[in-house]
Enzyme design. Structure first.
Site, short mmCIF file in Angstrom:
data_model
loop_
_atom_site.label_atom_id
_atom_site.label_comp_id
_atom_site.label_asym_id
_atom_site.label_seq_id
_atom_site.Cartn_x
_atom_site.Cartn_y
_atom_site.Cartn_z
N CYS A 115 4.97 -11.91 -2.91
CA CYS A 115 4.36 -11.70 -4.22
C CYS A 115 5.39 -11.89 -5.33
CB CYS A 115 3.70 -10.31 -4.27
SG CYS A 115 2.49 -10.13 -5.61
N GLU B 36 2.97 -6.78 4.70
CA GLU B 36 3.53 -5.46 4.98
C GLU B 36 2.49 -4.35 4.86
OE1 GLU B 36 4.26 -5.89 0.48
OE2 GLU B 36 4.06 -7.19 2.25
N HIS C 76 0.39 -9.84 0.91
CA HIS C 76 1.26 -8.74 1.33
C HIS C 76 1.05 -8.39 2.81
CE1 HIS C 76 2.84 -7.38 -2.62
NE2 HIS C 76 1.70 -7.85 -3.09
#
Length: 233
Positions: free
Chosen positions: A87, A206, A204
């Site tokens: 990002c 994660e 994302h």
């Protein structure tokens, strides 16, 4: 895996990234402040996380790209070290010259925060070996400037050299205008540099590594990196 996560003023996904790396690798990542001029000894992965570094003033990632620690990251990448930018991290990598192109305002001029589908374009890289080529994964996005653009020569080079690793698609893996959430050229969600050791991506992964989140599709990226580093050790 000995990861180093960069921390800039305004970054807010550093702890999410640290948790994901800790869960997958079992090791505690180092948090590296932007004013540092070197990376921890033995670092085998540098992560530039998401957020709003320096409040996105000037341009997203423009100020962070000129932070002292980025000189160390450029040297590290030039020597073949693995770098992951997510990002705002992707934006910083483009602004710092580690990746080509630029992330512009989303085509619909709105902030997008939701799960999207990505098609994994190849599985023979450190950043994709945890997946199969053509596999469709679901991960979140949260950005206002995720519209990847570059001149036509650069786009053709990225495509011709197989450097587009992740692409926005439908749940069935169809890449079309309807699935292109932000208007990115060629539905590009993630690219690597010419050496293949620096990845920038807008979604994302994660945030999709634990069952409690309802999806664990992001685990493949980190598990693949861990496998690659273990094999290379």
């Amino acid at each position: 895996m000995k990861a180093a996560i960069l921390v800039f003023p305004g970054i807010n996904r550093d702890r999410d990234m640290a948790r994901a790396l800790r869960l997958i690798s079992g090791s505690e990542p180092a948090m590296v402040w932007h004013a540092e001029t070197s990376l921890p000894a033995g670092t085998d992965l540098v992560v530039v996380p998401g957020g709003f570094s320096y409040g996105d003033y000037l341009r997203c990632g423009a100020i962070a790209a000129r932070a002292p620690v980025m000189d160390a990251v450029r040297d590290y990448a030039a020597k073949g070290g693995l770098v992951l930018g997510v990002c705002n991290g992707f934006q910083i990598l483009c602004e710092s010259g580690l990746l080509p192109g630029v992330l512009m305002r989303n085509a619909q001029l709105k902030f997008i925060c939701r799960d999207v589908h990505l098609r994994v374009e190849r599985s023979d890289t450190p950043f994709t070996r945890g997946y199969n080529a053509g596999q469709v994964i679901r991960v979140p996005v949260a950005h206002g400037e995720g519209n990847y653009e570059a001149d036509e020569e650069t786009i053709q080079r990225l495509e011709g050299e197989g450097r587009v690793l992740y692409r926005y698609c439908s749940a069935e893996g169809v890449v079309d205008e309807a699935a292109n959430i932000n208007g990115a050229a060629h539905s590009i969600a993630g690219i690597v540099n010419d050496k293949g050791n620096v990845l920038g991506m807008m979604p994302h992964p994660e945030n999709h590594v634990e069952d409690i989140m309802g999806c664990t599709d992001g685990r493949g990226l980190f598990a693949g990196l861990a496998q690659h580093l273990e094999k290379a050790a």
